[in-house]
Design a protein around this motif. Structure first.
Motif, mmCIF file in Angstrom:
data_model
loop_
_atom_site.group_PDB
_atom_site.id
_atom_site.type_symbol
_atom_site.label_atom_id
_atom_site.label_comp_id
_atom_site.label_asym_id
_atom_site.label_seq_id
_atom_site.Cartn_x
_atom_site.Cartn_y
_atom_site.Cartn_z
ATOM 1 N N LEU A 58 50.086 39.219 44.868
ATOM 2 C CA LEU A 58 49.079 40.224 44.525
ATOM 3 C C LEU A 58 49.462 41.621 44.983
ATOM 4 N N ASP A 59 50.637 41.762 45.572
ATOM 5 C CA ASP A 59 51.056 43.056 46.101
ATOM 6 C C ASP A 59 50.875 44.162 45.059
ATOM 7 N N ASP A 60 50.301 45.283 45.529
ATOM 8 C CA ASP A 60 50.064 46.429 44.652
ATOM 9 C C ASP A 60 50.124 47.696 45.488
ATOM 10 N N GLY A 61 51.332 48.230 45.653
ATOM 11 C CA GLY A 61 51.494 49.443 46.447
ATOM 12 C C GLY A 61 51.392 49.157 47.928
ATOM 13 N N ASP A 62 50.746 50.065 48.647
ATOM 14 C CA ASP A 62 50.660 49.965 50.095
ATOM 15 C C ASP A 62 49.442 49.194 50.583
ATOM 16 N N MET A 63 48.489 48.880 49.665
ATOM 17 C CA MET A 63 47.272 48.191 50.082
ATOM 18 C C MET A 63 46.644 47.496 48.884
ATOM 19 N N TRP A 64 46.174 46.237 49.095
ATOM 20 C CA TRP A 64 45.523 45.506 48.006
ATOM 21 C C TRP A 64 44.565 44.483 48.604
ATOM 22 N N PRO A 65 43.547 44.091 47.852
ATOM 23 C CA PRO A 65 42.599 43.090 48.351
ATOM 24 C C PRO A 65 43.175 41.681 48.240
ATOM 25 N N VAL A 66 42.780 40.818 49.171
ATOM 26 C CA VAL A 66 43.180 39.408 49.129
ATOM 27 C C VAL A 66 41.993 38.473 49.314
ATOM 28 N N SER A 67 40.807 39.022 49.535
ATOM 29 C CA SER A 67 39.609 38.222 49.703
ATOM 30 C C SER A 67 38.501 38.824 48.845
ATOM 31 N N PHE A 68 37.796 37.951 48.110
ATOM 32 C CA PHE A 68 36.802 38.421 47.163
ATOM 33 C C PHE A 68 35.492 37.675 47.371
ATOM 34 N N ALA A 69 34.425 38.412 47.663
ATOM 35 C CA ALA A 69 33.093 37.837 47.831
ATOM 36 C C ALA A 69 32.534 37.496 46.453
ATOM 37 N N VAL A 70 31.827 36.367 46.380
ATOM 38 C CA VAL A 70 31.239 35.934 45.113
ATOM 39 C C VAL A 70 29.783 35.547 45.376
ATOM 40 N N VAL A 71 28.859 36.204 44.675
ATOM 41 C CA VAL A 71 27.446 35.860 44.826
ATOM 42 C C VAL A 71 26.934 35.034 43.651
ATOM 43 N N ALA A 72 27.693 35.023 42.550
ATOM 44 C CA ALA A 72 27.361 34.193 41.393
ATOM 45 C C ALA A 72 28.621 34.024 40.555
ATOM 46 N N VAL A 73 28.807 32.844 39.995
ATOM 47 C CA VAL A 73 29.959 32.599 39.130
ATOM 48 C C VAL A 73 29.507 32.874 37.690
ATOM 49 N N THR A 74 29.831 34.070 37.239
ATOM 50 C CA THR A 74 29.481 34.522 35.895
ATOM 51 C C THR A 74 30.742 34.506 35.037
ATOM 52 N N PRO A 75 30.620 34.716 33.732
ATOM 53 C CA PRO A 75 31.826 34.810 32.904
ATOM 54 C C PRO A 75 32.784 35.911 33.380
ATOM 55 N N ALA A 76 32.246 37.030 33.849
ATOM 56 C CA ALA A 76 33.107 38.117 34.348
ATOM 57 C C ALA A 76 33.832 37.698 35.622
ATOM 58 N N VAL A 77 33.142 36.991 36.512
ATOM 59 C CA VAL A 77 33.768 36.497 37.742
ATOM 60 C C VAL A 77 34.844 35.478 37.392
ATOM 61 N N ASP A 78 34.524 34.572 36.491
ATOM 62 C CA ASP A 78 35.492 33.570 36.043
ATOM 63 C C ASP A 78 36.754 34.252 35.517
ATOM 64 N N GLU A 79 36.582 35.269 34.694
ATOM 65 C CA GLU A 79 37.736 35.985 34.123
ATOM 66 C C GLU A 79 38.545 36.697 35.208
ATOM 67 N N ARG A 80 37.865 37.289 36.188
ATOM 68 C CA ARG A 80 38.563 37.983 37.280
ATOM 69 C C ARG A 80 39.373 36.977 38.106
ATOM 70 N N ILE A 81 38.795 35.822 38.388
ATOM 71 C CA ILE A 81 39.526 34.797 39.130
ATOM 72 C C ILE A 81 40.731 34.328 38.322
ATOM 73 N N ARG A 82 40.570 34.150 37.023
ATOM 74 C CA ARG A 82 41.693 33.772 36.156
ATOM 75 C C ARG A 82 42.834 34.778 36.274
ATOM 76 N N THR A 83 42.489 36.058 36.203
ATOM 77 C CA THR A 83 43.493 37.117 36.296
ATOM 78 C C THR A 83 44.207 37.064 37.645
ATOM 79 N N LEU A 84 43.441 36.893 38.727
ATOM 80 C CA LEU A 84 44.026 36.857 40.066
ATOM 81 C C LEU A 84 44.926 35.646 40.260
ATOM 82 N N VAL A 85 44.491 34.478 39.800
ATOM 83 C CA VAL A 85 45.314 33.265 39.943
ATOM 84 C C VAL A 85 46.603 33.419 39.154
#
Length: 145
Positions: free
Chosen positions: A113-140
């Motif tokens: 997931l490296d992206d320059g000098d700083m990037w997120p590696v932990s993501f809070a989830v309050v609901a599994v929506t289609p948008a969340v599902d798609e974001r997880i797909r992209t990250l995986v």
């Protein structure tokens, strides 16, 4: 907040004991037998989760199975996790484990997931929506690229 001289809370000590149990449960196993035992433990960990914790764990499991079948399911401190060459790449930390407000999907240093000098590696989830599902797909997909 710690409640012992060791500086670890009861929940943290329980997680460490759970990790030691995980390692002992596969000691001496190799190959397919070890993978099967780890898959079973991961499935049991997911099945034990309810609410958003369970929704997130099932979504991550489905996504990893579809997009990154080379990652092996296992548990990591009792969390559903997925590893490459024995190293955890992604795991779900349920809110119930440490009585937090939300579960998280987390990526280790072995994820790409490296992206320059700083990037997120932990993501809070309050609901599994289609948008969340798609974001997880992209990250995986990026994590295993």
């Amino acid at each position: 907040m710690s409640d012992t001289k060791s500086g670890f809370s009861a929940d943290e000590r329980a997680a460490m004991a759970q990790r030691a149990d995980e390692l002992r449960s596969t000691k001496g196993l190799k190959g397919a037998a070890k993978l099967a035992k780890e898959l079973e433990a991961c499935a049991e960990a997911i099945d034990a989760l309810g609410g958003v914790d369970g929704d997130l764990a099932r979504a991550v499991h489905r996504i990893v199975t579809e997009l990154a079948p080379d990652l092996n399911p296992k548990t990591y401190y009792g969390f559903p996790a997925y590893a490459a060459d024995g190293k955890v790449v992604v795991f779900v930390q349920p809110a119930a484990k440490f009585d937090t407000r939300y579960p998280t999907v987390n990526f280790t240093e072995d994820a790409h997931l490296d992206d320059g000098d700083m990037w997120p590696v932990s993501f809070a989830v309050v609901a599994v929506t289609p948008a969340v599902d798609e974001r997880i797909r992209t990250l995986v997909a990026q994590a295993v690229a």
